[in-house]
Each structure stands twice: as C-alpha cells, then as structure tokens.
Design an enzyme around this catalytic site. Structure first.
Site, short mmCIF file in Angstrom:
data_model
loop_
_atom_site.label_atom_id
_atom_site.label_comp_id
_atom_site.label_asym_id
_atom_site.label_seq_id
_atom_site.Cartn_x
_atom_site.Cartn_y
_atom_site.Cartn_z
N ARG A 70 34.33 33.93 45.08
CA ARG A 70 35.34 35.13 44.55
C ARG A 70 36.04 34.48 44.11
O ARG A 70 36.03 33.16 43.91
CB ARG A 70 35.92 35.36 46.53
N ALA A 72 37.44 36.06 39.77
CA ALA A 72 36.31 36.71 38.98
C ALA A 72 35.51 36.01 37.80
O ALA A 72 34.32 35.53 37.89
CB ALA A 72 37.35 37.35 37.62
N ARG A 109 29.13 42.24 42.76
CA ARG A 109 30.29 42.60 42.56
C ARG A 109 30.24 43.22 41.60
O ARG A 109 30.12 43.53 40.38
CB ARG A 109 31.33 41.73 43.44
N ASP A 256 40.34 40.35 36.98
CA ASP A 256 39.11 41.13 37.39
C ASP A 256 38.70 41.59 36.00
O ASP A 256 37.51 41.25 35.80
CB ASP A 256 38.86 41.41 37.86
N LYS A 267 44.04 41.99 42.19
CA LYS A 267 43.61 42.41 43.83
C LYS A 267 43.70 43.56 44.12
O LYS A 267 45.71 43.60 43.26
CB LYS A 267 43.84 41.27 43.88
O1 MRU Z 1 37.95 40.01 46.00
P1 MRU Z 1 38.76 38.48 45.25
O2 MRU Z 1 39.11 37.27 45.78
O3 MRU Z 1 37.22 38.21 44.74
O4 MRU Z 1 39.51 39.19 44.11
C1 MRU Z 1 39.83 37.73 42.82
C2 MRU Z 1 41.07 38.25 42.38
O5 MRU Z 1 41.63 39.84 42.64
C3 MRU Z 1 42.10 37.25 41.72
O6 MRU Z 1 42.83 37.34 41.24
C4 MRU Z 1 41.07 37.54 40.19
O7 MRU Z 1 39.82 37.13 40.56
C5 MRU Z 1 41.28 36.46 39.16
S1 MRU Z 1 40.42 35.22 39.84
C6 MRU Z 1 41.22 33.58 38.48
#
Ligand code: MRU
Length: 359
Positions: A70, A72, A109, A256, A267
């Site tokens: 997980r 981005a 996703r 993301d 998030k």
């Molecule tokens: O649902 P997730 O755990 O994939 O969400 C991740 C986030 O929201 C991170 O803050 C975002 O992807 C940036 S990761 C460098």
C-alpha cells in the site's frame, strides 16, 4: 506541477545524499535475474513480519486491493514489477493478455494516481509495437525497473528538499504511513525526517493512529522504531488538542493525488489535520514525488475517492466494534483544499502557493 516560484528553503544545512538505509524497512524486494517479486505483507504488521511472493496477476491484484502492499508510490511500482513477474514464466506472452493485465491492475485501487501513471508507462511500451512475446516482456521489465529506481531517487530528493523544514528538536506530526513502506525508497513524508536525523538533528514524530486500518500506529510507528527515530502514537481525535497544547511544530503528510490547483487527496483524516494546523498557525506540508501530481485533474472534486468495505469500520479482527449491520461511511481518502497547504515538497523542489500545473 507548478512552480510559480521555488523559494530557497530556510536554514539549509548539509545533508548526506541518502540516509544510511540499513534499518529503514523495505516494502518489497525485486529479484531482477528471476523476475520475482516479494512483498512484506503490511496487513500483519506490527505483529508479524511475513513476506509473500507475488507470482500471478491474481496475487498482485489481491495484494494491492487488500493493502498487503500500500501507499501510492509503492502500489505503482509493485503493480509494474508484478505485471512482469506474472508473465515471467510464459515463454511468449500474448500481447492481449498483457494489455488485459495492465488494465486490471490499473483498476485495483482508484485514488492514487501513481498506479494509473505506472500502468500508462507500461502501456506506452506495448503501444510502441517494437517488440512482441519475450522481447516485449524484456522491454516491460526494463520500464518497470526504471519506475522503481526513479521512485527511490525521488524519495531521496524529497528528503533533501524537505529536511531544511525540520529544525533540531522538531516535533513532526504525520498521518497514515508515507514512509519507506509506502514507496521504493525512504518514503515521502518521512523522507525529510530520515534525512534530518541522518544530518544529526533530533526529531520526534507523532504518528496519528489512522482509523480504520491503523497505518499510523501499525506501520509508521513500527517503521520509525525500527529505524531508531523517536515516535509517539496518538489517536486521530487527539491531534488538534496536541496542537493547542503547543506539542506539535509542523505537520507533514504524503499524498495519493495532487490536482492541478494543488488540492491534495490523502488518507482520510488528513483534511481535519490541515484545518487544525491552520487554526493553530502551524505549517502543513505535503511531500510527494512528481508521479503523484496529476495535471489532468483540475481540482480535488474530480479525484476519485475509494470507498472501502463497511466491516473495516464495524469490526477489528474478531471483535465487533459497531452493530453488525449499522450503516457506515468508509472513504479511504479525503481532499485537503490547496489553500490549507503551506508548501508541497517534491523531488524537483519545494512548491509554494499559488499552485499551478505547468504540464
Ligand atoms: O490506503 P493506503 O494505506 O494505501 O493510504 C496511503 C496514504 O494515504 C499515504 O499517505 C499516501 O499514499 C502517500 S504514501 C507515500
């Protein structure tokens, strides 16, 4: 994006090119010789460190959908490498099957633009029409590996560009996990932290728990402890009062997708932190690689927000946290308006408002 002006950041100090990485966790391992992808299963952290081989499209699709891998940038890189791994044992993979595989992983996703961006890079290789069968897979492997190497370099550059925002003794609040485990390198939001620490500064991270899947308490806290960076976990509802009590100096989060006007999808819970930071006069920084900036999306209202299963909120393992059939809101992300973002730290420099995509 957008560099209306790139301002020299304050109190620049010499920092090493990259952080000594021995204790920084890795989200995945790519065996280039065998085209084999192994991920750390993040669903099980911090209780167990279990690695999984992703051998088929089903494996890769499932790992991304269920958040075994997980963050981005990490899902963009692992989808690209996973596509190659899934066809690695086929002596002459059919073009149509590869195209269908790319389309399938791109849908796994919706919010993180890095995923569709990485899949679009692979599609350009397919569309190029230069190669077929095994040669096409060779070309895709080269591109997927480049995506990974570039991401690692972008993380290091974000670290160098953002470290100057973190003074000695800083208390940095972050949300979710935008660390090494969300990327191919040392992370985005945590990259400036690792880089400042490597430069000898004392930094204390406050990791918001991040309901409902607890990426902050399970993953960020685990990753930072392992790297030797002091960290305290707080529940999401506690962040604003920590700010009011003067126990936070700045907020740094990942992203993301960043729209052309600087609106930031990240998030769920990020928006509330930005509002609280503004109210308390604290800087609210977003750290992201250029691959997260989506100039084709005009503003945050056009960013697709993933809604996940209600049981992620209603249950915690075997434990029922809410009535079994109660209605639930479970968007995985929210949008923070650009006006609340103090600056965006990218691999190409620090962007200050007003944000504007230049293509
Ligand atoms: O649902 P997730 O755990 O994939 O969400 C991740 C986030 O929201 C991170 O803050 C975002 O992807 C940036 S990761 C460098």
């Amino acid at each position: 994006m957008p560099v209306p002006h790139t301002v020299p950041v304050p109190h620049t100090v010499p920092v090493p090119h990259t952080v000594p990485a021995s204790n920084v966790a890795r989200a995945f391992h790519w065996d280039a010789a065998h085209r084999a992808l192994r991920i750390l299963d993040q669903r099980l952290l911090p209780g167990a460190m279990v690695e999984r081989d992703l051998r088929t499209l089903d494996d890769v699709d499932d790992a991304i959908r269920t958040l075994a891998v997980r963050g981005a940038p990490a899902i963009g890189v692992t989808a690209a490498l996973g596509l190659v791994a899934a066809f690695a044992h086929d002596p002459a993979p059919a073009r149509a099957a590869i195209v269908a595989g790319i389309a399938r992983l791109a849908r796994s996703r919706p919010t993180a633009v890095n995923l569709s961006w990485a899949m679009a890079r692979l599609m350009r290789i397919v569309d190029d029409g230069q190669a077929d069968g095994a040669l096409l897979l060779d070309a895709l492997a080269t591109e997927a590996e480049a995506i990974g190497v570039e991401d690692e370099a972008m993380c290091a550059a974000i670290g160098r560009n953002g470290a100057a925002m973190i003074a000695d003794g800083a208390r940095v609040l972050t949300h979710c996990n935008a660390g090494a485990l969300a990327t191919a390198g040392i992370g985005t939001a945590l990259a400036p932290v690792y880089t400042a620490v490597a430069a000898g500064r004392r930094v204390h991270v406050i990791a918001c728990e991040t309901r409902p899947l607890l990426q902050g308490s399970r993953i960020t806290a685990w990753e930072l402890e392992r790297a030797g960076v002091p960290v305290t976990v707080c529940t999401d509802g506690m962040a604003a009062s920590l700010m009011r009590e003067g126990r936070v100096d700045l907020v740094i989060v990942g992203a993301d997708r960043i729209a052309a006007n600087g609106d930031v999808a990240n998030k769920i819970g990020t928006y509330a932190l930005a509002v609280a930071a503004r109210h308390h006069g604290l800087p609210f920084y977003v750290a992201a690689p250029s691959s997260t900036i989506d100039c084709a999306t005009a503003d945050g209202s056009a960013i697709p927000i993933e809604h996940r299963d209600a049981d992620e909120v209603r249950r915690l393992g075997d434990r029922q946290l809410a009535p079994p059939h109660v209605a639930v809101h479970n968007p995985a992300f929210d949008v923070t308006p650009a006006e609340l973002v103090s600056a965006i730290v990218t691999d190409r420099g620090v962007l200050w408002p007003p944000y504007r995509c230049t293509g």
